[in-house]
Design a protein around this motif. Structure first.
Motif, mmCIF file in Angstrom:
data_model
loop_
_atom_site.group_PDB
_atom_site.id
_atom_site.type_symbol
_atom_site.label_atom_id
_atom_site.label_comp_id
_atom_site.label_asym_id
_atom_site.label_seq_id
_atom_site.Cartn_x
_atom_site.Cartn_y
_atom_site.Cartn_z
ATOM 1 N N LYS A 156 79.668 13.385 54.046
ATOM 2 C CA LYS A 156 79.693 13.401 52.584
ATOM 3 C C LYS A 156 80.571 12.252 52.080
ATOM 4 O O LYS A 156 81.576 11.908 52.709
ATOM 5 C CB LYS A 156 80.260 14.731 52.072
ATOM 6 N N THR A 296 76.964 10.497 39.458
ATOM 7 C CA THR A 296 76.106 11.654 39.754
ATOM 8 C C THR A 296 74.704 11.170 40.097
ATOM 9 O O THR A 296 74.388 9.976 39.984
ATOM 10 C CB THR A 296 75.970 12.559 38.508
ATOM 11 N N ASP A 297 73.865 12.154 40.462
ATOM 12 C CA ASP A 297 72.438 11.837 40.640
ATOM 13 C C ASP A 297 71.696 12.143 39.337
ATOM 14 O O ASP A 297 70.475 12.288 39.323
ATOM 15 C CB ASP A 297 71.841 12.615 41.825
ATOM 16 N N ILE A 299 72.814 14.833 37.618
ATOM 17 C CA ILE A 299 73.432 16.147 37.396
ATOM 18 C C ILE A 299 74.557 16.408 38.414
ATOM 19 O O ILE A 299 75.672 16.762 38.042
ATOM 20 C CB ILE A 299 72.372 17.265 37.490
ATOM 21 N N ASN A 300 74.272 16.198 39.708
ATOM 22 C CA ASN A 300 75.208 16.569 40.767
ATOM 23 C C ASN A 300 76.123 15.407 41.163
ATOM 24 O O ASN A 300 75.677 14.250 41.184
ATOM 25 C CB ASN A 300 74.421 17.005 42.008
ATOM 26 N N ARG A 301 77.372 15.735 41.514
ATOM 27 C CA ARG A 301 78.353 14.723 41.944
ATOM 28 C C ARG A 301 77.836 14.040 43.213
ATOM 29 O O ARG A 301 77.510 14.720 44.204
ATOM 30 C CB ARG A 301 79.690 15.418 42.195
ATOM 31 N N ASP A 304 79.457 14.786 46.672
ATOM 32 C CA ASP A 304 79.255 16.119 47.275
ATOM 33 C C ASP A 304 77.931 16.222 48.024
ATOM 34 O O ASP A 304 77.674 17.233 48.694
ATOM 35 C CB ASP A 304 79.271 17.198 46.180
ATOM 36 N N ILE A 305 77.070 15.198 47.896
ATOM 37 C CA ILE A 305 75.738 15.280 48.513
ATOM 38 C C ILE A 305 75.869 15.219 50.037
ATOM 39 O O ILE A 305 76.557 14.347 50.580
ATOM 40 C CB ILE A 305 74.831 14.143 47.998
ATOM 41 N N GLU A 328 74.199 13.844 31.825
ATOM 42 C CA GLU A 328 74.087 15.176 32.438
ATOM 43 C C GLU A 328 73.625 16.196 31.392
ATOM 44 O O GLU A 328 72.746 17.032 31.641
ATOM 45 C CB GLU A 328 75.443 15.585 33.010
#
Ligand code: P6P
Length: 335
Positions: A156, A296-297, A299-301, A304-305, A328
């Protein structure tokens, strides 16, 4: 506190003890990146004069035409990082698979792996527009003295120990973080020395610049379309200014200094967008968060992917915090 006009070498020595893993190895690694950056800079700066411009008629794993400078930069960074016996593995946009560097040698105590995009924005080379190198550094997760595996690379972004970029622009700069803020060093080409020119870089919370390839507008998700229209609306502090260089490093660098947002969303043509998670989005996201920005993508950090493939792509939205928050909001509310 960083001193302006300090050299990169002086800065590394002064801050080595503050790095929690300080064993001098990371300092030597940053120094080797500094050397490779100077060598690549020399070629980039004279690209128009010698027969090094143009495609070599080959394509990389991405299916993209490999420009000669792409290959040159890739070879130089790999050679420099290998010759100094500092790391145990390297992955590159220009290499199909990761490269083990003597990691099968039981006496190899090197604990870092590096992932690089050796020359990002290379399609700009032939038209004399700035390009960049992006790098990401992790501690290996497999036992020291054993061969590196893909697990050492599929970590990550939040596990990075350092990340940075070189921007070969009107001046050449090395900008990096080891998790304690972001600092920019400008190369004095006359003496080949990088000087601390931009200490403690921070994204302004708000900005008025948006960077996106609007030629893909009709293929974007509705939330991205709504955000672009929001940027163009005559209201409050808008319309914003559209600036898109076609070189992630250059757009990121300008937006970090002036305030702004960069978007490479997914589209009906590229369901995961175009940018690669491991050696483009993760290092730039680490820098963005260290500079009080967000990545982010949509929406998501980004950090964290959990990666699944070496060259996987993700949608990418990065820059001033309040602007990324607004994207977002549109993405969560899209119908
Ligand atoms: P497009 C360069 O190839 C890159 O990876 C980024 O540096 C840049 O922002 C983007 O792709 C440009 O892509 O599809 O807009 O030409």
């Amino acid at each position: 506190m960083s001193k302006k006009n300090q050299t990169l070498g002086e800065y590394i020595i002064e801050h080595q003890s503050s790095f929690k893993y300080s064993s001098g190895e990371l300092s030597r690694l940053i120094n080797s990146i500094r050397l490779a950056a100077k060598v690549v800079n020399h070629e980039v700066n004279k690209a128009g004069l010698v027969d090094i411009i143009g495609a070599i008629g080959d394509t990389n794993i991405q299916g993209e035409d490999q420009q000669k400078l792409d290959v040159y930069a890739n070879d130089k960074f790999i050679q420099t990082l290998t010759n100094r016996n500092i790391i145990c593995g390297i992955a590159s946009e220009e290499e199909d698979d990761f490269i083990s560097i003597n990691s099968q040698d039981k006496n190899n105590q090197n604990k870092y792996v590096v992932l690089i995009d050796p020359l990002d924005g290379s399609s700009n080379i032939d038209v004399n527009v700035s390009v960049g190198t992006i790098f990401s550094i992790y501690r290996r997760v497999t036992p020291i003295g054993t061969p590196v595996t893909i697990d050492d690379f599929l970590q990550k972004g939040s596990e990075q120990v350092a990340a940075g970029y070189v921007v070969y622009g009107t001046s050449t700069m090395l900008v990096y973080t080891t998790g304690d803020g972001v600092n920019g060093f400008t190369l004095n080409p006359a003496i080949g020395t990088f000087y601390l020119s931009h200490p403690n870089l921070k994204f302004p919370k708000d900005g008025k610049i948006y960077s996106v390839n609007e030629g893909n507008y009709i293929h974007f998700p509705q939330g991205i379309k709504d955000y672009i229209k929001y940027c163009q609306m005559e209201q409050d502090d808008r319309p914003y200014t559209s600036r898109y260089i076609g070189s992630l490093v250059s757009d990121f660098h300008r937006n970090m200094i002036k305030g702004g947002i960069y978007l490479y969303p997914k589209s009906s043509k590229n369901n995961n967008g175009k940018l690669r998670l491991l050696y483009e989005c993760n290092p730039m996201a680490f820098l963005a968060e260290q500079a009080d920005g967000r990545a982010t993508d949509g929406i998501n950090r980004i950090l964290d992917i959990i990666p699944t493939e070496l060259h996987q792509r993700v949608p990418f939205v990065c820059g001033s915090k309040n602007m990324v928050d607004k994207v977002e909001e549109f993405m969560l509310n899209q119908n």
